[in-house]
Design a protein around this motif. Sequence first.
Motif, PDB file in Angstrom:
ATOM      1  N   UNK A 147       0.830  -1.207   0.000  1.00 39.35           N
ATOM      2  CA  UNK A 147       0.000   0.000   0.000  1.00 39.35           C
ATOM      3  C   UNK A 147       0.867   1.261   0.000  1.00 39.35           C
ATOM      4  N   UNK A 148       2.067   1.155   0.546  1.00 39.34           N
ATOM      5  CA  UNK A 148       2.975   2.306   0.582  1.00 39.34           C
ATOM      6  C   UNK A 148       3.637   2.548  -0.775  1.00 39.34           C
ATOM      7  N   UNK A 149       4.058   1.458  -1.443  1.00 40.56           N
ATOM      8  CA  UNK A 149       4.912   1.599  -2.629  1.00 40.56           C
ATOM      9  C   UNK A 149       4.249   1.214  -3.954  1.00 40.56           C
ATOM     10  N   UNK A 150       3.182   0.395  -3.895  1.00 41.39           N
ATOM     11  CA  UNK A 150       2.591  -0.113  -5.134  1.00 41.39           C
ATOM     12  C   UNK A 150       3.299  -1.350  -5.657  1.00 41.39           C
ATOM     13  N   UNK A 151       4.296  -1.826  -4.917  1.00 43.81           N
ATOM     14  CA  UNK A 151       5.006  -3.063  -5.295  1.00 43.81           C
ATOM     15  C   UNK A 151       4.685  -4.157  -4.280  1.00 43.81           C
ATOM     16  N   UNK A 152       4.234  -5.305  -4.803  1.00 46.11           N
ATOM     17  CA  UNK A 152       3.984  -6.460  -3.939  1.00 46.11           C
ATOM     18  C   UNK A 152       5.195  -7.384  -4.087  1.00 46.11           C
ATOM     19  N   UNK A 153       5.890  -7.640  -2.997  1.00 44.32           N
ATOM     20  CA  UNK A 153       7.133  -8.416  -3.058  1.00 44.32           C
ATOM     21  C   UNK A 153       7.198  -9.398  -1.895  1.00 44.32           C
ATOM     22  N   UNK A 154       7.057 -10.664  -2.222  1.00 39.79           N
ATOM     23  CA  UNK A 154       7.081 -11.692  -1.179  1.00 39.79           C
ATOM     24  C   UNK A 154       8.495 -12.214  -0.907  1.00 39.79           C
ATOM     25  N   UNK A 155       9.482 -11.677  -1.616  1.00 40.49           N
ATOM     26  CA  UNK A 155      10.875 -12.129  -1.450  1.00 40.49           C
ATOM     27  C   UNK A 155      11.469 -11.509  -0.192  1.00 40.49           C
ATOM     28  N   UNK A 156      11.196 -12.131   0.915  1.00 38.19           N
ATOM     29  CA  UNK A 156      11.651 -11.625   2.220  1.00 38.19           C
ATOM     30  C   UNK A 156      11.606 -12.766   3.216  1.00 38.19           C
ATOM     31  N   UNK A 157      12.145 -12.507   4.389  1.00 41.60           N
ATOM     32  CA  UNK A 157      12.135 -13.535   5.441  1.00 41.60           C
ATOM     33  C   UNK A 157      10.695 -13.762   5.919  1.00 41.60           C
ATOM     34  N   UNK A 158      10.336 -15.033   6.087  1.00 39.16           N
ATOM     35  CA  UNK A 158       9.026 -15.388   6.640  1.00 39.16           C
ATOM     36  C   UNK A 158       9.173 -15.419   8.159  1.00 39.16           C
ATOM     37  N   UNK A 159       8.408 -14.574   8.862  1.00 41.93           N
ATOM     38  CA  UNK A 159       8.562 -14.448  10.316  1.00 41.93           C
ATOM     39  C   UNK A 159       7.449 -15.209  11.031  1.00 41.93           C
TER      40      UNK A 159
END
Length: 497
Positions: free
Chosen positions: A302-314
């Motif tokens: 919602x902040x950037x307009x980019x949906x990116x799931x490439x991150x650490x799963x917490x």
Amino acid sequence: MNLLYKSTRNSEKKVTASEAILKGLAEDGGLFVPEQIPTLDVTMEELKNMTYQETAYAVMKQFLTDFTEEELKHCIDSAYDSKFDTEVIAPLVKVGDVYHLELFHGATIAFKDMALSILPHLMTTSAKKNHVTKDIVILTATSGDTGKAAMAGFADVPGTKIIVFYPKNGVSRVQEMQMVTQKGANTSVVAIHGNFDNAQSGVKALFEDQVLAKELDAAGYQFSSANSINIGRLVPQVVYYVYAYAKLLQNDEIQSGEKINVTVPTGNFGNILAAYYAKQMGVPINKLICASNENKVLFDFFRTGTYDKNREFVLTSSPSMDILISSNLERLIYTIAGQDGQKNAELMDALKSSGAYEITKEMKAKLDDFVGGYATEEQTAQAIHDTYKRTGYVMDTHTAVASCVCAQYREESGDETKCLIASTASPYKFVGSVMRAIDAEYAGRDEFELVDELEKLSQVAVPNAVKEIRDAKILHTRECDADKMKETVKEILEIEV
């Protein structure tokens, strides 16, 4: 008017509401959406005097137009009955200066009961309407709550089987015990070695597997879904936002036409999407505040307009929101893309292949209804602690995320609009995390021991859902690797592997 449904990835092919409920997911992997969001044909003045069941009929008849009045009322009356521990079904509670819509008074003490109590009735009615002769196999991934609520709804329902996949070590002890002790000859539970996204992606892949579909067909089965990707899950969720607004009006908490903000703890995006649909139907909602935990993929979107799931799963204390692929967001993306199935399909393909996509500036401009926020683990615990000390009210961890984000939004924006918080689970469901937040002295103690302490603190009786599992026998012990879900399903259904 007969409202038809189309896939978010292909606007050409249209199906009836009952066909969409039966299929769960479109053949092209898209989600079913109504051609347009219908508007309410009753006023808030009329709605404010209605029961929950009457409100459900007023809302759902607009979406499920191929159901007769008799069929739909039968589904509603069969769902919202003594399974709920309160006659009003979804009580509104004022906590400080916000309103909590308690959605956890059903059989499994989580908001999923609101839709999953009615889905089996909608599905069996849909099967009859469409002359389905095969057994329906409900295939579901759960981050903790959907699984138990779906099994409770479908247990021993003739003509159905249900298979639930959940992430081993990724749910609370109460959630896991609720699932593995579930009775019913047609129920199966499988712990996968992986996280919720692995389970959800695996289930979607099984729906899209045409070879498997033929094997199922030959064995007398067809898949459907109890996840919020099923429109039969989403439509009943719209009801409680309409009901909540009408009750605020009835209780003189708001004036007629006054706008409210709604804060929803969000994982798979279905619950907040239902609030968005309620707004489209005519409910005076201003901002939809999307509250995330440390898996803040939606906040960043919602902040950037980019949906990116490439991150650490917490792994957090609010496990039902530990999600990096929010399936229901696709319905919103399709809407802001101007119902362009091809554009939406391209974005979803990008998500599948690279784990990310970016929406256009024009699309982002259409997200003004939404505000994103997130709470850290420390902030979530603090919200539980402070609210209890200030008011005596005990929240679960997911509701605490929403409470924290709601307060952040008010402080940062100066927006004094009255706010409704979707309270999504009983604190008894996450008793260890809740009690540790209230007082560190409870750390390390057995969860079921803490149940009695929570009863003393909260002055709220231990729900039946917790009493039942304390000494229940474990009936499901099956586990599998994330890449073996297909073989596991075939084994359960006794289809040759």
